[in-house]
Scaffold this motif. Sequence first.
Motif, PDB file in Angstrom:
ATOM      1  N   SER A   1       3.961  10.936 -14.702  1.00 49.97           N
ATOM      2  CA  SER A   1       4.732  11.481 -15.753  1.00 49.97           C
ATOM      3  C   SER A   1       3.893  12.890 -16.391  1.00 49.97           C
ATOM      4  N   ILE A   2       4.688  13.928 -16.632  1.00 48.11           N
ATOM      5  CA  ILE A   2       4.167  15.039 -17.160  1.00 48.11           C
ATOM      6  C   ILE A   2       4.743  15.235 -18.562  1.00 48.11           C
ATOM      7  N   PRO A   3       3.844  15.148 -19.614  1.00 52.29           N
ATOM      8  CA  PRO A   3       4.581  15.422 -21.049  1.00 52.29           C
ATOM      9  C   PRO A   3       4.916  16.525 -21.283  1.00 52.29           C
ATOM     10  N   PRO A   4       6.173  16.806 -22.108  1.00 53.37           N
ATOM     11  CA  PRO A   4       6.602  18.039 -22.431  1.00 53.37           C
ATOM     12  C   PRO A   4       5.639  18.938 -23.352  1.00 53.37           C
ATOM     13  N   ASP A   5       5.832  20.119 -23.248  1.00 55.73           N
ATOM     14  CA  ASP A   5       4.844  21.022 -23.969  1.00 55.73           C
ATOM     15  C   ASP A   5       5.266  20.934 -25.442  1.00 55.73           C
ATOM     16  N   THR A   6       4.783  20.577 -26.454  1.00 57.53           N
ATOM     17  CA  THR A   6       4.929  20.305 -27.693  1.00 57.53           C
ATOM     18  C   THR A   6       4.733  21.675 -28.677  1.00 57.53           C
ATOM     19  N   GLN A   7       3.662  22.320 -28.151  1.00 60.16           N
ATOM     20  CA  GLN A   7       3.098  23.502 -28.682  1.00 60.16           C
ATOM     21  C   GLN A   7       3.293  24.651 -27.764  1.00 60.16           C
ATOM     22  N   PRO A   8       3.756  25.846 -28.063  1.00 62.65           N
ATOM     23  CA  PRO A   8       3.863  26.941 -27.175  1.00 62.65           C
ATOM     24  C   PRO A   8       2.345  27.531 -27.023  1.00 62.65           C
ATOM     25  N   LEU A   9       2.003  28.060 -25.829  1.00 64.65           N
ATOM     26  CA  LEU A   9       0.936  28.859 -25.597  1.00 64.65           C
ATOM     27  C   LEU A   9       0.471  30.146 -26.605  1.00 64.65           C
TER      28      LEU A   9
ATOM     29  N   LEU B   1       0.852  -1.150   0.140  1.00 64.78           N
ATOM     30  CA  LEU B   1      -0.077   0.005   0.061  1.00 64.78           C
ATOM     31  C   LEU B   1       0.888   1.269  -0.156  1.00 64.78           C
ATOM     32  N   ALA B   2       1.954   1.238   0.684  1.00 67.49           N
ATOM     33  CA  ALA B   2       2.984   2.396   0.701  1.00 67.49           C
ATOM     34  C   ALA B   2       3.614   2.481  -0.543  1.00 67.49           C
ATOM     35  N   LEU B   3       3.922   1.442  -1.029  1.00 63.53           N
ATOM     36  CA  LEU B   3       4.632   1.528  -2.394  1.00 63.53           C
ATOM     37  C   LEU B   3       3.773   2.145  -3.494  1.00 63.53           C
ATOM     38  N   SER B   4       2.549   1.594  -3.519  1.00 62.28           N
ATOM     39  CA  SER B   4       1.529   2.119  -4.511  1.00 62.28           C
ATOM     40  C   SER B   4       1.114   3.549  -4.445  1.00 62.28           C
ATOM     41  N   LEU B   5       1.111   4.109  -3.019  1.00 66.67           N
ATOM     42  CA  LEU B   5       0.814   5.543  -2.744  1.00 66.67           C
ATOM     43  C   LEU B   5       1.871   6.201  -3.246  1.00 66.67           C
ATOM     44  N   ALA B   6       3.163   5.926  -2.810  1.00 70.61           N
ATOM     45  CA  ALA B   6       4.310   6.535  -3.401  1.00 70.61           C
ATOM     46  C   ALA B   6       4.407   6.750  -4.619  1.00 70.61           C
ATOM     47  N   LEU B   7       4.235   5.453  -5.609  1.00 69.08           N
ATOM     48  CA  LEU B   7       4.137   5.692  -6.939  1.00 69.08           C
ATOM     49  C   LEU B   7       3.175   6.534  -7.573  1.00 69.08           C
TER      50      LEU B   7
END
Length: 52
Positions: free
Chosen positions: A19-27, A8-14
């Motif tokens: 992952s956050i995808p990089p911005d491919t197009q500028p705003l 449970l602790a491991l799953s909560l930590a993960l």
Amino acid sequence: MKLSLSVLALSLALAGCASIPPDTQPLPQQDLATIQLAADIHLASEGWRWTS
């Protein structure tokens, strides 16, 4: 019981490591002169007077 708490602790930590995808197009950016003109028009429509 101890193993299930560890899992449970491991799953909560993960779960917090998404992952956050990089911005491919500028705003899109708005021209500052256009913003100032819009603000001036708004103030003029309310009857404000100013000198530049």
